[in-house]
Design an enzyme around this catalytic site. Structure first.
Site, PDB file in Angstrom:
ATOM      1  N   GLU A 252       6.574   0.073   2.389  1.00 29.27           N
ATOM      2  CA  GLU A 252       7.064   0.215   1.168  1.00 29.27           C
ATOM      3  C   GLU A 252       8.635  -0.211   1.169  1.00 29.27           C
ATOM      4  OE1 GLU A 252       4.616   2.798  -1.779  1.00 29.27           O
ATOM      5  OE2 GLU A 252       4.955   3.963   0.238  1.00 29.27           O
TER       6      GLU A 252
ATOM      7  N   ALA B 122       0.838  -1.092   0.021  1.00 29.50           N
ATOM      8  CA  ALA B 122      -0.073   0.038  -0.160  1.00 29.50           C
ATOM      9  C   ALA B 122       0.955   1.346   0.028  1.00 29.50           C
ATOM     10  CB  ALA B 122      -0.897   0.048   1.299  1.00 29.50           C
ATOM     11  N   HIS B 123       0.229   2.347  -0.766  1.00 28.24           N
ATOM     12  CA  HIS B 123       1.175   3.531  -0.587  1.00 28.24           C
ATOM     13  C   HIS B 123       0.253   4.778  -0.289  1.00 28.24           C
ATOM     14  CE1 HIS B 123       3.763   6.768  -2.390  1.00 28.24           C
ATOM     15  NE2 HIS B 123       2.396   7.269  -2.936  1.00 28.24           N
ATOM     16  N   PRO B 124       0.767   5.352   0.497  1.00 27.80           N
ATOM     17  CA  PRO B 124       1.788   5.750   1.083  1.00 27.80           C
ATOM     18  C   PRO B 124       2.090   4.959   2.530  1.00 27.80           C
ATOM     19  CG  PRO B 124       0.657   7.834   1.639  1.00 27.80           C
ATOM     20  CD  PRO B 124      -0.071   6.772   1.068  1.00 27.80           C
TER      21      PRO B 124
END
Length: 96
Positions: free
Chosen positions: A79, A73-75
Site C-alpha cells: 500500500e 490489498a489491505h493490509p
C-alpha cells in the site's frame, strides 16, 4: 528533465507497524512531461518483494494515475506504493 518526487515512510503503513518494522520509505520519480513513472527506490520491510512492482510500472510506462487507480490489498506493505503514487498528485493520504 522536468520531474516530481514522492517519498512516503513505512511509518504510515499499518502492516509495517504491526510487523514492528516502520523504518524505511518508498520514493517514486515521475517525468512531468510524459506523466510516466521513471524511477524509484524502496528501503524497508518487504523491499525485495515490492521492488518488482516498481519494475513493472517503469517497464510498462505506467503513469501515477494508473497506479492510483490500481487496487492494493489491505493490509499490506504494498500500500505504500499506492500512497507514493498519490503523493505525485493529490498528496499521500496516510503520510505520518
Amino acid at each position: 528533465m522536468d520531474f516530481s518526487v514522492s517519498k512516503v515512510s513505512f511509518s504510515s503503513n499499518g502492516k509495517a507497524l504491526t510487523m514492528n518494522e516502520s523504518e524505511g520509505f518508498i520514493k517514486l520519480i515521475k517525468d512531468n512531461v510524459t506523466q510516466k513513472i521513471v524511477g524509484g527506490s524502496i528501503i524497508g520491510p518487504d523491499a525485495s518483494s515490492l521492488i518488482s512492482s516498481l519494475t513493472l510500472a517503469i517497464a510498462n510506462e505506467l503513469t501515477e494515475q494508473q497506479i492510483t487507480q490500481t487496487v492494493f490489498a489491505h493490509p499490506t506493505t504494498g500500500e505504500v506504493i499506492h500512497e507514493a503514487a498519490f503523493g505525485l498528485s493529490i498528496g499521500a493520504l496516510h503520510q505520518a
